[in-house]
Design a protein around this motif. Sequence first.
Motif, mmCIF file in Angstrom:
data_model
loop_
_atom_site.group_PDB
_atom_site.id
_atom_site.type_symbol
_atom_site.label_atom_id
_atom_site.label_comp_id
_atom_site.label_asym_id
_atom_site.label_seq_id
_atom_site.Cartn_x
_atom_site.Cartn_y
_atom_site.Cartn_z
ATOM 1 N N GLU A 382 -1.663 70.421 70.545
ATOM 2 C CA GLU A 382 -1.883 69.547 69.401
ATOM 3 C C GLU A 382 -1.195 68.204 69.614
ATOM 4 O O GLU A 382 -1.762 67.150 69.307
ATOM 5 C CB GLU A 382 -1.352 70.238 68.148
ATOM 6 N N ALA A 383 0.027 68.251 70.166
ATOM 7 C CA ALA A 383 0.768 67.009 70.400
ATOM 8 C C ALA A 383 -0.020 66.085 71.320
ATOM 9 O O ALA A 383 -0.159 64.887 71.052
ATOM 10 C CB ALA A 383 2.136 67.314 71.005
ATOM 11 N N LEU A 384 -0.579 66.660 72.400
ATOM 12 C CA LEU A 384 -1.316 65.829 73.353
ATOM 13 C C LEU A 384 -2.549 65.222 72.707
ATOM 14 O O LEU A 384 -2.854 64.039 72.903
ATOM 15 C CB LEU A 384 -1.706 66.644 74.584
ATOM 16 N N SER A 385 -3.274 66.014 71.911
ATOM 17 C CA SER A 385 -4.505 65.443 71.354
ATOM 18 C C SER A 385 -4.172 64.397 70.291
ATOM 19 O O SER A 385 -4.875 63.398 70.150
ATOM 20 C CB SER A 385 -5.429 66.546 70.817
ATOM 21 N N ARG A 386 -3.048 64.582 69.567
ATOM 22 C CA ARG A 386 -2.682 63.554 68.580
ATOM 23 C C ARG A 386 -2.173 62.290 69.262
ATOM 24 O O ARG A 386 -2.480 61.165 68.836
ATOM 25 C CB ARG A 386 -1.642 64.096 67.606
ATOM 26 N N MET A 387 -1.394 62.480 70.349
ATOM 27 C CA MET A 387 -0.932 61.321 71.124
ATOM 28 C C MET A 387 -2.123 60.522 71.624
ATOM 29 O O MET A 387 -2.176 59.305 71.509
ATOM 30 C CB MET A 387 -0.162 61.801 72.362
ATOM 31 N N ASP A 388 -3.087 61.280 72.185
ATOM 32 C CA ASP A 388 -4.283 60.656 72.734
ATOM 33 C C ASP A 388 -4.990 59.830 71.666
ATOM 34 O O ASP A 388 -5.355 58.675 71.888
ATOM 35 C CB ASP A 388 -5.209 61.761 73.253
ATOM 36 N N LYS A 389 -5.148 60.418 70.485
ATOM 37 C CA LYS A 389 -5.854 59.743 69.405
ATOM 38 C C LYS A 389 -5.100 58.478 68.987
ATOM 39 O O LYS A 389 -5.693 57.402 68.866
ATOM 40 C CB LYS A 389 -5.979 60.698 68.209
ATOM 41 N N GLU A 390 -3.793 58.601 68.801
ATOM 42 C CA GLU A 390 -3.029 57.440 68.323
ATOM 43 C C GLU A 390 -2.996 56.318 69.359
ATOM 44 O O GLU A 390 -3.049 55.140 69.015
ATOM 45 C CB GLU A 390 -1.609 57.865 67.937
ATOM 46 N N ILE A 391 -2.909 56.698 70.636
ATOM 47 C CA ILE A 391 -2.874 55.654 71.671
ATOM 48 C C ILE A 391 -4.231 54.963 71.769
ATOM 49 O O ILE A 391 -4.321 53.746 71.919
ATOM 50 C CB ILE A 391 -2.434 56.250 73.022
ATOM 51 N N ARG A 392 -5.308 55.753 71.617
ATOM 52 C CA ARG A 392 -6.647 55.159 71.577
ATOM 53 C C ARG A 392 -6.778 54.145 70.436
ATOM 54 O O ARG A 392 -7.304 53.049 70.615
ATOM 55 C CB ARG A 392 -7.681 56.260 71.340
ATOM 56 N N GLU A 393 -6.275 54.538 69.269
ATOM 57 C CA GLU A 393 -6.348 53.636 68.111
ATOM 58 C C GLU A 393 -5.593 52.341 68.379
ATOM 59 O O GLU A 393 -6.053 51.253 68.032
ATOM 60 C CB GLU A 393 -5.778 54.324 66.870
ATOM 61 N N LEU A 394 -4.420 52.480 69.011
ATOM 62 C CA LEU A 394 -3.639 51.300 69.369
ATOM 63 C C LEU A 394 -4.442 50.379 70.282
ATOM 64 O O LEU A 394 -4.492 49.173 70.081
ATOM 65 C CB LEU A 394 -2.391 51.714 70.128
ATOM 66 N N LYS A 395 -5.059 50.993 71.309
ATOM 67 C CA LYS A 395 -5.827 50.217 72.268
ATOM 68 C C LYS A 395 -6.930 49.462 71.563
ATOM 69 O O LYS A 395 -7.132 48.274 71.787
ATOM 70 C CB LYS A 395 -6.446 51.150 73.308
ATOM 71 N N GLU A 396 -7.661 50.192 70.692
ATOM 72 C CA GLU A 396 -8.745 49.544 69.956
ATOM 73 C C GLU A 396 -8.221 48.379 69.149
ATOM 74 O O GLU A 396 -8.820 47.325 69.081
ATOM 75 C CB GLU A 396 -9.400 50.553 69.007
ATOM 76 N N TYR A 397 -7.053 48.599 68.521
ATOM 77 C CA TYR A 397 -6.529 47.546 67.660
ATOM 78 C C TYR A 397 -6.118 46.323 68.465
ATOM 79 O O TYR A 397 -6.357 45.190 68.062
ATOM 80 C CB TYR A 397 -5.346 48.083 66.866
ATOM 81 N N TYR A 398 -5.489 46.546 69.620
ATOM 82 C CA TYR A 398 -4.908 45.410 70.337
ATOM 83 C C TYR A 398 -5.828 44.775 71.367
ATOM 84 O O TYR A 398 -5.556 43.688 71.841
ATOM 85 C CB TYR A 398 -3.595 45.816 71.009
ATOM 86 N N GLU A 399 -6.899 45.501 71.753
ATOM 87 C CA GLU A 399 -7.689 44.931 72.857
ATOM 88 C C GLU A 399 -9.021 44.361 72.379
ATOM 89 O O GLU A 399 -9.440 44.544 71.271
ATOM 90 C CB GLU A 399 -7.900 45.979 73.952
#
Lengths: 399, 279
Positions: A382-399
Amino acid sequence: MNVFYILPLIFLYLVSCTSRSELTVAVGGTSAEVSYWYKLIKRFEEEEGIEVRIIRQASDSDLRRQHLILSMISHLEDPDVFFMDVAWVGQFIYSGWLEPINLDTKPFFKGSIEVAYREGELYAVPVNIDCGLLYYRSDLLEEYGCDVPETWEELLECSLKAVDEDIYGFVWQGAQYEGLVCTFLEFSYSAGGDLGNINSEENLKALTFMRDIIRIHKISPPDTYVSMKEEEVRLIFQRGLALFERNWPYAYKLHKAENSPVKDKFGVAPLPRFEGGRRASCLGGWYIGLSRFSDRKEEGKKLIRFITSYEVQKDLVEGLGWNSPRIDVMEELGEKYAHLKVVREACNYAVARPPVPYYAQISYIIQKYVNGVLAGLIKPEEALSRMDKEIRELKEYYE
Amino acid sequence: MRMFYILNLPAFITVSLIILLPILGTFAISLFRFVTFSEPSFVGISNYLRLFSDEVFINSVLFTLKFVFFSVSAEIFLGIVLALLINEKIPLRGLFRGIVLLPWVIPSVVSGRVWEIMFNYSYGFLNFIAEIVADLRINWLGTEIGAFLSLVIADVWRTVPFVALIILAGLQSIPDEIYDQSKIDGAGSLSRFFFVTLPMIDVFILTALIFRTIDALRVFDIVFVLTGGGPSGSTTPLTLYAYKYYLSGDFGYGSAVSVILFLLTLLVSIFLFRVVGRR
């Protein structure tokens, strides 16, 4: 957008208020470091006939970063040359604050130089590097009949014997702070994973292992995820209470000190890998760069070449006990100081943390979830899939 | 009337320059996607929308409010007690008043460091005592509740003298005749406190309350030094949260946090001023 720059600009102008005719370099850190820089820069002035002004920064690295960010967003001409932690090099490059530098990078460790490239241009040069190492108790290994472990599986097997003798098997950095990103990165890469693709089988293996050595095999201290940072780990090993330790090269000198109980009973090696994986060492260290807003670019480049030259790098290793990013320097001094050979080998496996401009936020996400897994608050999957999701969201926001 | 405006103009300009402009500037930046590594672009209130789905931000607001509530209540209560003590005609009163003020004189970063050493798990003074008395060691700064209490204790220690000083001024403004009168009327010391002293100093208490509440909402230095926001980010006040974003180069988001903090402080101040104004 210039209106936003004006206030800090006025402020900094009033504070600095100096003639800006000479080359300016910002220097911080411990007092030993700072006085060493004063000496080196004096030598540079004499050799090159260039006048240099030194700006004293704080010793705390966040404050040094804050000073530089303020100077950069205000497009100040000073400082011309400054130092950056490897963790902020990405932010500085992507913000367009650095001037490309021409330099022969062949003598440098590949891992250390890759972070400083963007689109074929070199923007910063490593001045000292750190690579994660494995410290072991040579006397105990002999007693238990173990070899220096090549793999994490071997390390676990041997550590279980130590636990029977009532000492810890393996101590490492697990508290919620930047150091945890480094240990996670090392486990992940040594399982064959990476931090670009978080939600992978390899990372699951790595994260599960990290949790299990605390919670199931109990070879690592129960408060690993609460309080274990570099110094806590070092002190446990140094008092003779652990078989293996993951730490930076700085611990070597302290373990070897006159009053250290493990003085003659320990050895150092590159970190193990998982069976079928590869070795990896988290890359730490400081970089030197030239401001894009500098009014003394040519002189600045000269200073950078001077500081990263073979001669000066050798001085830094011998004078400050740093590890040079230059392979040639490490090779030569490896003959004199045996442990530098190991550092040199470990640095061949050096892996940098992601050099993205919003790294600070990514680091926070990784710290939060990895620490949660170690604390038993969340399952690794669960930790990995939540990390993955949050990092993806960050990328979308900043890139 | 025109003269009134002309004479006030310099003051107005000064205040605008040093107070109004930075506030408006911060608000303006908060409406932008303003990160150092890309061109700024106008995004309206999207930074604010992002804030309200940001779990860490919500926790930071809750921590700030909790911190204000516990530390300010303790400070006001202890401040009154201390003020009553140093208002008594005891020997060496001047010396005591000086000593009581000392914690307020020490810069908060310095007292933060001192408390950090006191709270340290392995060699801290508090665990030294705890080990002698109860044979246990407390991980003061390592648990959420421990870190919170440590911050409250350090802040209370530092600011009680300030509260006491304001209330002492109130106590000294009460004429002795009123106490003499109430003694004649048969009031005991408790009823003298509740029916004479307290009503006479309530404005002073409220003044101290306003100062302390606004200050505690903006707490930064002591947290920065003592816990750095940890463990697990559980003791991150809004100021520190905004600072972290400034440091990582996201000025738009950091400004949005600052604006929320400003509005929160403004609302609380207006509320408190109203209460005082009514008296």
